[in-house]
Design a protein around this motif. Structure first.
Motif, short mmCIF file in Angstrom:
data_model
loop_
_atom_site.label_atom_id
_atom_site.label_comp_id
_atom_site.label_asym_id
_atom_site.label_seq_id
_atom_site.Cartn_x
_atom_site.Cartn_y
_atom_site.Cartn_z
N THR A 45 0.97 -1.10 -0.03
CA THR A 45 0.08 0.04 0.07
C THR A 45 0.95 1.29 -0.06
N ARG A 46 0.30 2.31 -0.40
CA ARG A 46 0.90 3.53 -0.50
C ARG A 46 0.05 4.79 0.41
N ALA A 47 -0.86 4.08 0.79
CA ALA A 47 -2.01 4.82 1.49
C ALA A 47 -2.31 4.16 2.96
N GLY A 48 -1.47 3.63 3.62
CA GLY A 48 -1.60 3.16 4.93
C GLY A 48 -1.76 4.06 5.83
N THR A 49 -2.38 4.09 7.13
CA THR A 49 -2.52 4.87 7.95
C THR A 49 -1.96 4.80 9.44
N ILE A 50 -1.15 5.68 9.88
CA ILE A 50 -0.73 5.70 11.21
C ILE A 50 -1.18 6.49 11.94
N SER A 51 -1.62 6.65 13.32
CA SER A 51 -2.13 7.69 13.99
C SER A 51 -1.37 7.56 15.43
N PHE A 52 -1.34 8.59 15.96
CA PHE A 52 -0.75 8.61 17.56
C PHE A 52 -1.66 9.40 18.26
N VAL A 68 3.73 7.64 23.80
CA VAL A 68 2.65 7.92 22.83
C VAL A 68 2.20 6.44 22.28
N ASP A 69 0.73 6.58 22.27
CA ASP A 69 0.12 5.34 21.81
C ASP A 69 0.04 5.44 20.26
N VAL A 70 0.46 4.15 19.50
CA VAL A 70 0.82 4.05 18.07
C VAL A 70 -0.34 3.45 17.49
N THR A 71 -1.11 3.67 16.43
CA THR A 71 -2.06 2.63 15.90
C THR A 71 -1.81 2.69 14.50
N VAL A 72 -1.40 1.38 13.89
CA VAL A 72 -1.47 1.35 12.58
C VAL A 72 -2.45 0.52 11.75
N ASN A 73 -3.10 0.85 10.92
CA ASN A 73 -3.91 0.44 10.06
C ASN A 73 -3.70 0.31 8.41
N LEU A 74 -3.46 -0.81 8.03
CA LEU A 74 -2.99 -0.89 6.56
C LEU A 74 -3.89 -1.69 5.76
N ALA A 75 -4.30 -1.33 4.75
CA ALA A 75 -5.13 -2.23 3.63
C ALA A 75 -4.25 -2.23 2.45
N CYS A 76 -3.88 -3.59 2.49
CA CYS A 76 -2.60 -3.70 1.28
C CYS A 76 -3.22 -4.54 0.23
N ASN A 77 -3.10 -4.27 -1.12
CA ASN A 77 -3.27 -4.69 -2.15
C ASN A 77 -2.44 -5.72 -2.74
N PRO A 78 -2.79 -6.72 -3.57
CA PRO A 78 -1.81 -7.65 -4.04
C PRO A 78 -0.65 -6.70 -4.99
N ALA A 79 0.35 -7.28 -4.65
CA ALA A 79 1.53 -6.84 -5.59
C ALA A 79 1.36 -6.88 -6.96
N PRO A 80 1.55 -6.08 -7.85
CA PRO A 80 1.50 -6.28 -9.58
C PRO A 80 2.37 -7.01 -9.99
#
Length: 186
Positions: free
Chosen positions: A28-35, A174-186
């Protein structure tokens, strides 16, 4: 080429299929990390939706890169202080992680629902690299791979200096949260 970029390229090259899974490499190039950090004066939180990540479920390799200036804060002054005073984003523009799933069995993704995992590797923030082990989940949903993790980071561990004037009013972690929705690599 930087080591993290090399790892991502290696993860994405040569697609080896898993028995039972048609795809083993995801990105993914649009994953999310928040803190989030609770403080007596004002809670500090930010979100970054520009996270690049690669996961190879066959080998268990995981890598991600986070542009520091991609963090968005509720107030622009917080964002300015974060980038200029604390993270020195001009000098240290990215945070990275490179590691592996521990005791990972690739066929676990054939089961329904999130699969609990441990990830171990090198987390680099503010030019400082620490070896970390964090919990997470992986879940195959259709052709996508969902990756989630929550862990704690202590700014002092990464030489992030908090000015003495506000040091006692800012949380030590700091609390860190990672959420990634990854697609199959081309």
């Amino acid at each position: 080429m930087k080591p993290q970029a090399v790892l991502i390229v290696l993860l994405l090259s040569g697609l080896a299929a898993l028995p039972g899974l048609a795809q083993s490499k995801f990105l993914t190039r649009a994953g999310t990390i928040s803190f989030f950090s609770a403080t007596p004066i004002e809670d500090i939180e930010a979100r970054n939706e520009q996270v690049g990540a690669a996961v190879d479920v066959q080998s268990g390799q995981v890598a991600f890169t986070v542009p520091m200036k991609g963090f968005q804060f509720p107030r622009s002054l917080m964002q300015e202080h974060f980038n200029e005073n604390y993270m020195e984003s001009e000098k240290y523009p990215r945070a990275t992680f490179s590691g592996n799933l521990i005791n990972w069995v690739p066929d676990a993704l054939l089961a329904a629902g999130p699969q609990t995992v441990q990830v171990e590797g090198d987390l680099t923030i503010h030019g400082v690299t620490k070896h970390v082990r964090v919990p997470g989940t992986l879940e195959k949903q259709g052709n996508r791979l969902l990756v989630k993790s929550k862990f704690v980071v202590a700014p002092a561990d990464y030489n992030i200096e908090i000015p003495a004037l506000v040091r006692n009013q800012i949380a030590k972690s700091v609390d860190v949260t990672v959420n990634l929705a990854c697609n199959p690599a081309p």
